[in-house]
Design a protein around this motif. Structure first.
Motif, PDB file in Angstrom:
ATOM      1  N   ALA A   5       0.829  -1.211   0.000  1.00 62.99           N
ATOM      2  CA  ALA A   5       0.000   0.000   0.000  1.00 62.99           C
ATOM      3  C   ALA A   5       0.854   1.248   0.000  1.00 62.99           C
ATOM      4  O   ALA A   5       0.752   2.091   0.872  1.00 62.99           O
ATOM      5  CB  ALA A   5      -0.934  -0.007   1.204  1.00 62.99           C
ATOM      6  N   LEU A   6       1.742   1.335  -0.961  1.00 60.65           N
ATOM      7  CA  LEU A   6       2.653   2.475  -1.060  1.00 60.65           C
ATOM      8  C   LEU A   6       2.733   2.928  -2.498  1.00 60.65           C
ATOM      9  O   LEU A   6       2.713   2.132  -3.422  1.00 60.65           O
ATOM     10  CB  LEU A   6       4.059   2.080  -0.583  1.00 60.65           C
ATOM     11  N   ASP A  51      12.253  11.271   9.200  1.00 62.54           N
ATOM     12  CA  ASP A  51      12.376  10.862  10.595  1.00 62.54           C
ATOM     13  C   ASP A  51      12.327  12.065  11.526  1.00 62.54           C
ATOM     14  O   ASP A  51      11.708  12.016  12.601  1.00 62.54           O
ATOM     15  CB  ASP A  51      13.693  10.107  10.800  1.00 62.54           C
ATOM     16  N   ALA A  52      13.000  13.151  11.139  1.00 64.47           N
ATOM     17  CA  ALA A  52      13.007  14.353  11.974  1.00 64.47           C
ATOM     18  C   ALA A  52      11.598  14.920  12.114  1.00 64.47           C
ATOM     19  O   ALA A  52      11.196  15.359  13.202  1.00 64.47           O
ATOM     20  CB  ALA A  52      13.946  15.395  11.375  1.00 64.47           C
ATOM     21  N   ILE A  53      10.831  14.901  11.026  1.00 64.10           N
ATOM     22  CA  ILE A  53       9.455  15.418  11.069  1.00 64.10           C
ATOM     23  C   ILE A  53       8.588  14.529  11.966  1.00 64.10           C
ATOM     24  O   ILE A  53       7.797  15.026  12.775  1.00 64.10           O
ATOM     25  CB  ILE A  53       8.873  15.505   9.639  1.00 64.10           C
ATOM     26  N   ILE A  54       8.739  13.214  11.839  1.00 61.52           N
ATOM     27  CA  ILE A  54       7.950  12.298  12.666  1.00 61.52           C
ATOM     28  C   ILE A  54       8.263  12.502  14.146  1.00 61.52           C
ATOM     29  O   ILE A  54       7.361  12.577  14.991  1.00 61.52           O
ATOM     30  CB  ILE A  54       8.215  10.831  12.256  1.00 61.52           C
ATOM     31  N   TYR A  79       3.478  20.758   5.955  1.00 61.40           N
ATOM     32  CA  TYR A  79       2.282  20.176   5.340  1.00 61.40           C
ATOM     33  C   TYR A  79       2.656  19.446   4.046  1.00 61.40           C
ATOM     34  O   TYR A  79       2.181  18.346   3.768  1.00 61.40           O
ATOM     35  CB  TYR A  79       1.247  21.267   5.039  1.00 61.40           C
ATOM     36  N   ARG A  80       3.520  20.091   3.254  1.00 61.58           N
ATOM     37  CA  ARG A  80       3.921  19.481   1.983  1.00 61.58           C
ATOM     38  C   ARG A  80       4.734  18.210   2.216  1.00 61.58           C
ATOM     39  O   ARG A  80       4.541  17.204   1.531  1.00 61.58           O
ATOM     40  CB  ARG A  80       4.739  20.477   1.168  1.00 61.58           C
ATOM     41  N   LYS A  81       5.630  18.245   3.201  1.00 59.79           N
ATOM     42  CA  LYS A  81       6.475  17.084   3.469  1.00 59.79           C
ATOM     43  C   LYS A  81       5.661  15.922   4.025  1.00 59.79           C
ATOM     44  O   LYS A  81       5.932  14.759   3.718  1.00 59.79           O
ATOM     45  CB  LYS A  81       7.587  17.464   4.448  1.00 59.79           C
ATOM     46  N   ILE A  82       4.678  16.228   4.866  1.00 60.61           N
ATOM     47  CA  ILE A  82       3.825  15.162   5.408  1.00 60.61           C
ATOM     48  C   ILE A  82       3.124  14.415   4.273  1.00 60.61           C
ATOM     49  O   ILE A  82       3.049  13.183   4.264  1.00 60.61           O
ATOM     50  CB  ILE A  82       2.798  15.749   6.399  1.00 60.61           C
ATOM     51  N   ILE A 114       3.356  10.552   5.625  1.00 60.98           N
ATOM     52  CA  ILE A 114       3.363  10.433   7.086  1.00 60.98           C
ATOM     53  C   ILE A 114       1.930  10.393   7.597  1.00 60.98           C
ATOM     54  O   ILE A 114       1.122  11.260   7.269  1.00 60.98           O
ATOM     55  CB  ILE A 114       4.128  11.612   7.729  1.00 60.98           C
ATOM     56  N   ASP A 115       1.623   9.400   8.390  1.00 61.57           N
ATOM     57  CA  ASP A 115       0.280   9.238   8.948  1.00 61.57           C
ATOM     58  C   ASP A 115       0.213   9.980  10.278  1.00 61.57           C
ATOM     59  O   ASP A 115       0.702   9.500  11.298  1.00 61.57           O
ATOM     60  CB  ASP A 115      -0.036   7.754   9.146  1.00 61.57           C
TER      61      ASP A 115
END
Length: 567
Positions: A514-515, A529-532, A557-560, A565-566
């Motif tokens: 599912a990717l 990883d830093a954003i998470i 927002y764009r990177k998520i 990223i969930d």
């Protein structure tokens, strides 16, 4: 979506709302004084001047901004319009990014990376409803990065589509002039670089100018890709610090390099510099990559990435020197595998004690007995999970035995600093001279091409079971939070149903299928990883997470979305 509103505008409205932009007023920050000598401004100046002459009788303003939406210049001959723009702070130094001004020609064009017309009431802020803005991103013709935007702003009823057409035409002219400037600078750089290489063919040479980097073969072979990135960062820093004639910098591997600029080829205005590079032998670096064999330095350990090779090489080097060693990393990365393989290669037989066993008094007695042996070799796994009393007991056992044998430990990646701060661990960790980090699988995704065949051979006991190219591509898109341990478990599940033939996409578990995103580079994986981590630390609050990372809300927002990223 409101009836009759374009989807791009409606989407921008939602972003503006999430940014908490006021719909009834503007609160724009003054960010900085514009740099009027930048390559962008130099390339745009004659184009804007000509366009301003052509529009001198029209109520239109020509606005140039940087990539972060800060107004660099404004040109208009229409005094009423000029006064109106002053009222809404559409003036040099102020930022018109969406997060500050909401939907507008400048911020929305930069956010969407495409030409954008925002007419009258389409603006999110009502105070802009009497204006029409046509913004076009300016893309550097060499690097492909967005360097700014050109915006034509006029009264709401005055020819919006025509403004957009003029803005596109003028932007194309600016980009063409930037290409000419870049070509001239790059030609100068290449000539200076070749001259330097001819004068001193035995030297290592690095040359930089804007988006262009040149290094001779001697330098490329002397340091690995990670150190090349570190060296480039030091070079860029030195071009910004004109007081430093030489800079000594430590690279990613721990090696040290001295950068000596060549004065005759130093051009601060053009951002051009050429350096002689001297590697300083500190006795702590590995042999150069050209001397390494393609396989891992450790027998039975597979992987092709430079970060993996670097970790394995460091483990072997420290073990051969007899240093007590800590290996850190996330669960499932292969910390114990690397340490055991290194110990087997350099020490022979090694006794391994898991943290769970060390909680039992009998196991602690067995460890104490092992440490009484001549030339002992012991590995203690996951010491970060031990309680303080157990750590203190082990520290007492190790005291005075430093020269008698060898001890290695594995610790969790995120707890190394915390361990040093803990009282009991502060007694234990000083016994270990070095800590070698093991990169997570998502940061060395290319290693899947070696890991999967090796694991399948183990799980099938040598039978012919392979993975199709389509399935391999899909597996490289997965983030592998459980690292190699998770990969092994997934392959084990597949092998229970199929022990030979070819594994295709439809045989992969749903978590891997599912990717749809592309395979992340190591830098992208680290960024994700830093954003998470920031989202977790800030309770999932995206604006707070963005502020903690020092990036804009629009960027997070764009990177998520980009990284899937969930939240």
């Amino acid at each position: 979506m409101p009836v009759g509103v374009r989807e791009s505008i409606s989407t921008s409205w939602r972003r503006s709302r999430d940014f908490n932009v006021h719909a009834d007023r503007l609160e724009l920050p003054f960010v900085r004084e514009p740099n009027l000598e930048s390559p962008l401004v130099s390339a745009a100046r004659p184009v804007i001047r000509q366009l301003a002459d052509d529009l001198s009788a029209e109520p239109v303003s020509i606005i140039l901004t940087s990539a972060d939406g800060v107004v660099l210049s404004r040109a208009t001959a229409h005094r009423p319009l000029e006064r109106r723009l002053d009222e809404v702070s559409l003036a040099p130094g102020y930022s018109y990014r969406e997060e500050h001004a909401g939907t507008n020609g400048i911020g929305t064009a930069l956010e969407n990376r495409q030409a954008t017309l925002v007419r009258g009431s389409e603006h999110y802020a009502g105070v802009l409803a009497d204006l029409s803005c046509a913004g076009v991103p300016i893309v550097h013709p060499v690097s492909g990065t967005c360097v700014g935007a050109l915006d034509l702003t006029g009264l709401a009823d005055d020819g919006g589509p025509l403004l957009l057409s003029l803005a596109k035409s003028a932007t194309a002219q600016i980009e063409q002039r930037m290409l000419s400037q870049a070509s001239e600078r790059e030609s100068r750089l290449l000539n200076a670089y070749l001259t330097t290489c001819r004068r001193a063919p035995q030297m290592m040479v690095l040359a930089i100018a804007g988006e262009v980097v040149l290094m001779n073969r001697r330098l490329r072979l002397a340091i690995d890709p990670q150190d090349q990135i570190s060296l480039l960062e030091h070079a860029v820093d030195q071009t910004l610090d004109t007081t430093a004639s030489r800079r000594v910098g430590t690279m990613a591997s721990g090696r040290v390099a001295r950068l000596s600029p060549i004065p005759e080829f130093w051009d601060e205005t053009a951002g051009m510099a050429i350096f002689h590079v001297h590697l300083i032998d500190t006795g702590k670096h590995t042999e150069p990559p050209m001397a390494r064999r393609r396989g891992s330095a450790l027998p039975g350990v597979v992987g092709r990435s430079s970060s993996w090779h670097q970790s394995c090489d460091r483990v072997v080097r420290y073990l051969r020197a007899g240093d007590w060693l800590a290996v850190s990393g996330e669960t499932g990365t292969g910390r114990s595998t690397v340490l055991r393989a290194g110990a087997a290669l350099t020490r022979g037989n090694v006794r391994v004690f898991a943290a769970a066993d060390l909680q039992i008094p009998e196991s602690l007695d067995a460890l104490d007995s092992e440490l009484d042996r001549d030339d002992f070799s012991v590995i203690l796994r996951d010491i970060d999970t031990l309680d303080g009393d157990t750590l203190a007991t082990i520290a007492d056992m190790l005291q005075g035995r430093e020269g008698a044998g060898w001890v290695g430990v594995t610790v969790g990646d995120v707890t190394v600093d915390a361990l040093h701060d803990a009282d009991a661990a502060a007694i234990l960790l000083p016994f270990f001279t070095h800590t070698v980090p093991i990169p997570p699988l998502r940061h060395r995704i290319e290693d899947l091409h070696d890991l999967i065949p090796a694991l399948l051979r183990q799980l099938t006991r040598g039978r012919e079971l392979t993975v199709s190219s389509a399935a391999m591509r899909q597996l490289t898109k997965y983030s592998w939070p459980g690292n190699v341990a998770e990969l092994r478990q997934i392959l084990r599940q597949i092998v229970t149903h199929q022990r030979s033939g070819v594994i295709d996409v439809n045989q992969l578990p749903p978590t891997c299928r599912a990717l749809s995103r592309h395979t992340l580079t190591r830098i992208e994986a680290m960024e994700r990883d830093a954003i998470i981590r920031s989202l977790e630390e800030n309770g999932g609050h995206k604006p707070a997470a963005a502020a903690a990372l020092g990036i804009s809300r629009a960027t997070i927002y764009r990177k998520i979305k980009e990284f899937g990223i969930d939240v």
